[in-house]
Design a protein around this motif. Structure first.
Motif, mmCIF file in Angstrom:
data_model
loop_
_atom_site.group_PDB
_atom_site.id
_atom_site.type_symbol
_atom_site.label_atom_id
_atom_site.label_comp_id
_atom_site.label_asym_id
_atom_site.label_seq_id
_atom_site.Cartn_x
_atom_site.Cartn_y
_atom_site.Cartn_z
ATOM 1 N N ASP A 1 40.443 38.250 32.530
ATOM 2 C CA ASP A 1 41.835 38.379 32.114
ATOM 3 C C ASP A 1 42.473 39.615 32.732
ATOM 4 O O ASP A 1 43.621 39.568 33.196
ATOM 5 C CB ASP A 1 41.907 38.454 30.584
ATOM 6 C CG ASP A 1 43.333 38.439 30.078
ATOM 7 O OD1 ASP A 1 44.038 37.437 30.315
ATOM 8 O OD2 ASP A 1 43.764 39.433 29.466
ATOM 9 N N GLN B 1 50.037 33.957 35.272
ATOM 10 C CA GLN B 1 48.792 34.657 35.566
ATOM 11 C C GLN B 1 47.766 33.697 36.156
ATOM 12 O O GLN B 1 47.550 32.612 35.615
ATOM 13 C CB GLN B 1 48.242 35.291 34.294
ATOM 14 C CG GLN B 1 46.977 36.125 34.522
ATOM 15 C CD GLN B 1 46.601 36.919 33.288
ATOM 16 O OE1 GLN B 1 47.457 37.520 32.649
ATOM 17 N NE2 GLN B 1 45.325 36.924 32.930
ATOM 18 N N ARG C 1 35.073 37.252 29.945
ATOM 19 C CA ARG C 1 36.428 36.740 29.699
ATOM 20 C C ARG C 1 37.454 37.872 29.718
ATOM 21 O O ARG C 1 38.562 37.712 30.237
ATOM 22 C CB ARG C 1 36.471 35.991 28.366
ATOM 23 C CG ARG C 1 35.820 34.611 28.425
ATOM 24 C CD ARG C 1 36.223 33.751 27.235
ATOM 25 N NE ARG C 1 35.710 34.294 25.981
ATOM 26 C CZ ARG C 1 34.524 33.989 25.469
ATOM 27 N NH1 ARG C 1 33.723 33.148 26.116
ATOM 28 N NH2 ARG C 1 34.134 34.509 24.327
ATOM 29 N N ASP D 1 44.123 31.983 37.347
ATOM 30 C CA ASP D 1 42.814 31.803 36.726
ATOM 31 C C ASP D 1 41.767 32.560 37.540
ATOM 32 O O ASP D 1 41.685 32.386 38.761
ATOM 33 C CB ASP D 1 42.445 30.318 36.655
ATOM 34 C CG ASP D 1 43.338 29.548 35.699
ATOM 35 O OD1 ASP D 1 43.786 30.147 34.707
ATOM 36 O OD2 ASP D 1 43.592 28.355 35.957
ATOM 37 N N GLU E 1 45.596 39.789 35.385
ATOM 38 C CA GLU E 1 46.800 40.591 35.167
ATOM 39 C C GLU E 1 47.130 41.420 36.401
ATOM 40 O O GLU E 1 48.297 41.541 36.801
ATOM 41 C CB GLU E 1 46.602 41.506 33.959
ATOM 42 C CG GLU E 1 46.588 40.800 32.614
ATOM 43 C CD GLU E 1 46.370 41.769 31.471
ATOM 44 O OE1 GLU E 1 46.261 42.985 31.749
ATOM 45 O OE2 GLU E 1 46.300 41.326 30.321
#
Length: 235
Positions: free
Chosen positions: A29, A44, A25, A46, A33
């Motif tokens: 992320d 942002q 995760r 997925d 970014e």
């Protein structure tokens, strides 16, 4: 003692799995970014990193399959939907990912796909085009109006091809609803147009076009893609 060892092994396995899922995760992320920064995206995207265990991939800095769902994408004033980038053979050193850098993140292949809705295609079409829909590998176009004194009132079948300027749409046959048959050459002159979407966000030209119920599904594939260079590759 055997039961105690079994419980400990289960707890260790659970901890490893938890660490693995937490790690994936965090990495997803961070990659999201990076992509958002490269494309100046307002939202942002997925990111999904496939493959288990993740920690083995992360430590080695090599990922078999990463998907990035960007959503809407605009090029030359034309907005396409459902944009996804499917990356295979991704080389992303752990040190780069954790500090949010894309300088040395590369993919062996990156395939971008999207849908160009029919209402978007029609906005670029001549005013005589009233409706567009799929017809096998081509499109069916309903038309009304006039071409050099000939009344248009029927349907035409148009083919779609990727070009350097975008998706070229050209009539290949024409029918009429009781009116005089118009020569195909005249229809081509009036009802040929280009949708100015030539590239997708992998810096590569569209090479696949498939008519669907929702619009034209398009795809482009690039090799040896460096994530940090994607913004410069855009047209």
């Amino acid at each position: 003692m055997r039961k105690v060892l079994l419980v400990l092994l289960v707890l260790v396995a659970v901890a490893v799995v938890a660490a693995d899922r937490l790690g994936v995760r965090v990495a997803e992320d961070k990659i999201g970014e990076q992509v958002a920064a490269q494309y100046n995206l307002q939202q942002q995207p997925d990111v999904t990193i496939h493959g288990i265990p993740f920690l083995t991939q992360a430590i080695g800095g090599e990922y078999k399959h990463i998907e990035v769902a960007i959503g809407d994408w605009t090029e030359q004033g034309v907005t396409v939907t459902g944009v996804k980038v499917d990356m295979r053979g991704v080389d992303a050193p752990l040190s780069e990912v954790t500090k949010g850098s894309a300088a040395n993140v590369t993919a062996r292949t990156a395939t971008a796909s999207a849908v160009i809705p029919y209402d978007v295609i029609q906005k670029e079409a001549p005013k005589e085009v009233k409706r567009i829909g799929p017809k096998g590998d081509d499109l069916s176009v309903e038309m009304t109006g006039a071409v050099l004194g000939f009344q248009l009132n029927g349907t035409a079948v148009v083919e779609v091809k990727p070009t350097a300027k975008g998706i070229a749409i050209t009539p290949v046959s024409v029918g009429s609803n009781g009116a005089a048959q118009i020569p195909l050459a005249l229809v081509k002159r009036q009802l040929t147009w280009t949708v100015p979407v030539a590239d997708l966000p992998v810096g590569s030209r569209i090479s696949e076009i498939t008519p669907t119920a929702d619009g034209l599904r398009v795809a482009a594939t690039a090799e040896n893609v460096r994530l940090n260079d994607l913004q410069q590759q855009q047209k």
